[in-house]
Design a protein around this motif. Structure first.
Motif, PDB file in Angstrom:
ATOM      1  N   VAL A   1       0.909  -1.196  -0.002  1.00  0.00           N
ATOM      2  CA  VAL A   1      -0.078   0.046   0.093  1.00  0.00           C
ATOM      3  C   VAL A   1       0.829   1.240   0.161  1.00  0.00           C
ATOM      4  O   VAL A   1       1.653   1.313   0.721  1.00  0.00           O
ATOM      5  CB  VAL A   1      -0.920  -0.122   1.328  1.00  0.00           C
ATOM      6  CG1 VAL A   1      -1.798   1.538   1.341  1.00  0.00           C
ATOM      7  CG2 VAL A   1      -1.765  -1.305   1.398  1.00  0.00           C
ATOM      8  N   ARG A   2       0.612   2.199  -0.851  1.00  0.00           N
ATOM      9  CA  ARG A   2       1.268   3.270  -1.054  1.00  0.00           C
ATOM     10  C   ARG A   2       0.883   4.324  -0.112  1.00  0.00           C
ATOM     11  O   ARG A   2      -0.248   4.616  -0.109  1.00  0.00           O
ATOM     12  CB  ARG A   2       1.527   3.850  -2.564  1.00  0.00           C
ATOM     13  CG  ARG A   2       2.147   3.134  -3.472  1.00  0.00           C
ATOM     14  CD  ARG A   2       3.556   3.130  -3.258  1.00  0.00           C
ATOM     15  NE  ARG A   2       4.230   2.145  -4.297  1.00  0.00           N
ATOM     16  CZ  ARG A   2       5.301   1.652  -3.726  1.00  0.00           C
ATOM     17  NH1 ARG A   2       5.681   1.816  -2.321  1.00  0.00           N
ATOM     18  NH2 ARG A   2       5.966   0.604  -4.289  1.00  0.00           N
ATOM     19  N   ILE A   3       1.960   4.524   0.797  1.00  0.00           N
ATOM     20  CA  ILE A   3       1.398   6.008   1.569  1.00  0.00           C
ATOM     21  C   ILE A   3       2.048   6.944   1.098  1.00  0.00           C
ATOM     22  O   ILE A   3       3.210   7.299   1.206  1.00  0.00           O
ATOM     23  CB  ILE A   3       2.043   5.478   3.072  1.00  0.00           C
ATOM     24  CG1 ILE A   3       1.415   4.289   3.671  1.00  0.00           C
ATOM     25  CG2 ILE A   3       1.775   6.797   4.098  1.00  0.00           C
ATOM     26  CD1 ILE A   3       1.793   3.724   5.093  1.00  0.00           C
ATOM     27  N   PRO A   4       1.101   7.895   0.630  1.00  0.00           N
ATOM     28  CA  PRO A   4       1.599   9.163  -0.036  1.00  0.00           C
ATOM     29  C   PRO A   4       1.906  10.426   0.996  1.00  0.00           C
ATOM     30  O   PRO A   4       2.582  11.388   0.701  1.00  0.00           O
ATOM     31  CB  PRO A   4       0.612   9.838  -0.677  1.00  0.00           C
ATOM     32  CG  PRO A   4      -0.647   9.273  -0.210  1.00  0.00           C
ATOM     33  CD  PRO A   4      -0.268   7.919   0.581  1.00  0.00           C
ATOM     34  N   LEU A   5       1.965  10.037   2.266  1.00  0.00           N
ATOM     35  CA  LEU A   5       2.398  11.130   3.311  1.00  0.00           C
ATOM     36  C   LEU A   5       3.693  11.563   3.299  1.00  0.00           C
ATOM     37  O   LEU A   5       4.157  12.733   3.300  1.00  0.00           O
ATOM     38  CB  LEU A   5       1.722  10.775   4.715  1.00  0.00           C
ATOM     39  CG  LEU A   5       0.293  10.445   4.925  1.00  0.00           C
ATOM     40  CD1 LEU A   5       0.035  10.119   6.267  1.00  0.00           C
ATOM     41  CD2 LEU A   5      -0.502  11.695   4.650  1.00  0.00           C
TER      42      LEU A   5
ATOM     43  N   GLY B   1       6.782   5.839   2.441  1.00  0.00           N
ATOM     44  CA  GLY B   1       6.423   5.792   3.790  1.00  0.00           C
ATOM     45  C   GLY B   1       6.195   4.306   4.125  1.00  0.00           C
ATOM     46  O   GLY B   1       6.568   3.702   5.187  1.00  0.00           O
ATOM     47  N   GLY B   2       5.203   3.421   3.346  1.00  0.00           N
ATOM     48  CA  GLY B   2       4.709   2.452   3.643  1.00  0.00           C
ATOM     49  C   GLY B   2       5.891   1.282   3.679  1.00  0.00           C
ATOM     50  O   GLY B   2       5.714   0.341   4.498  1.00  0.00           O
ATOM     51  N   GLU B   3       6.973   1.578   2.815  1.00  0.00           N
ATOM     52  CA  GLU B   3       8.210   0.545   2.884  1.00  0.00           C
ATOM     53  C   GLU B   3       8.968   0.773   4.202  1.00  0.00           C
ATOM     54  O   GLU B   3       9.444  -0.255   4.723  1.00  0.00           O
ATOM     55  CB  GLU B   3       9.016   0.892   1.606  1.00  0.00           C
ATOM     56  CG  GLU B   3       8.311   0.342   0.328  1.00  0.00           C
ATOM     57  CD  GLU B   3       9.024   0.883  -0.962  1.00  0.00           C
ATOM     58  OE1 GLU B   3       9.737  -0.024  -1.611  1.00  0.00           O
ATOM     59  OE2 GLU B   3       9.139   1.993  -1.330  1.00  0.00           O
TER      60      GLU B   3
END
Length: 192
Positions: free
Chosen positions: A24-28, A40-42
């Motif tokens: 899931v890509r976390i764009p924050l 951020g997800g990684e």
């Protein structure tokens, strides 16, 4: 259920959390790590992965120190490691960060050794993790964390530590797999 076995189960529960944050890509936020941009997800996945991987030594230490070694622990502890590593590898292949052939070698070995353990278990024998198997697991976990965090800090000095440890892990995976089958060939009905 003793404390060591509960820690092993907790490690298994962390597996889908690692998977979720890898995929899931976390764009924050994103982080630049010397040539690579890491989501951020990684980073969250790497953090949870490190916690899960750390519990591997902890549950073993507690089991030995408190004399809580059980057949459940001997079987489930390596299985928890296999789930953590295999899930992470599959996710990293999907993200095109790990070559599929390396994931196939590692996962195929894990299935083969798990099958060997199942055959041994059906005969009342438990095959515990070997020294080579523990080194293999350590190399795999180091490589996976380095890949998740963009080879930090080595990427700043141009050393592909993530690639080096991934290939070392693949080689150790093959060596330890051969070792398991050679030492336990009696389980498969082969002549000793």
């Amino acid at each position: 259920m003793n404390l060591a076995n509960r820690i092993t189960i907790a490690r298994m529960i962390m597996v889908p959390i690692v998977m979720l944050f890898l995929l899931v890509r976390i764009p924050l936020f994103q982080v630049y790590t010397g040539g690579r941009i890491i989501s951020g997800g990684e980073l969250i996945a790497a953090f949870v992965f490190i916690i899960a991987a750390s519990t591997d030594s902890l549950d073993g230490y507690i089991a030995r120190k408190r004399k809580l070694i059980t057949n459940f622990g001997k079987f489930m502890d390596p299985l928890a490691d296999k789930l953590l590593v295999s899930t992470s590898l599959i996710c990293l292949v999907a993200l095109q960060k790990v070559p599929a052939w390396i994931a196939i070698i590692i996962i195929a070995r894990e299935f083969a050794v798990t099958g060997l353990r199942a055959v041994a278990s059906s005969e009342g024998e438990v095959i515990a993790a070997s020294g080579l198997g523990k080194w293999k697991t350590a190399l795999q976990m180091i490589a996976l964390v380095e890949i998740m965090i963009g080879d930090f800090p080595f990427s700043y000095i141009g050393i592909p530590f993530d690639v080096i440890t991934l290939y070392a892990a693949a080689i150790m995976t093959v060596i330890s797999g051969i070792d398991y089958f050679m030492k336990n060939r009696h389980v498969l009905g082969a002549q000793s």
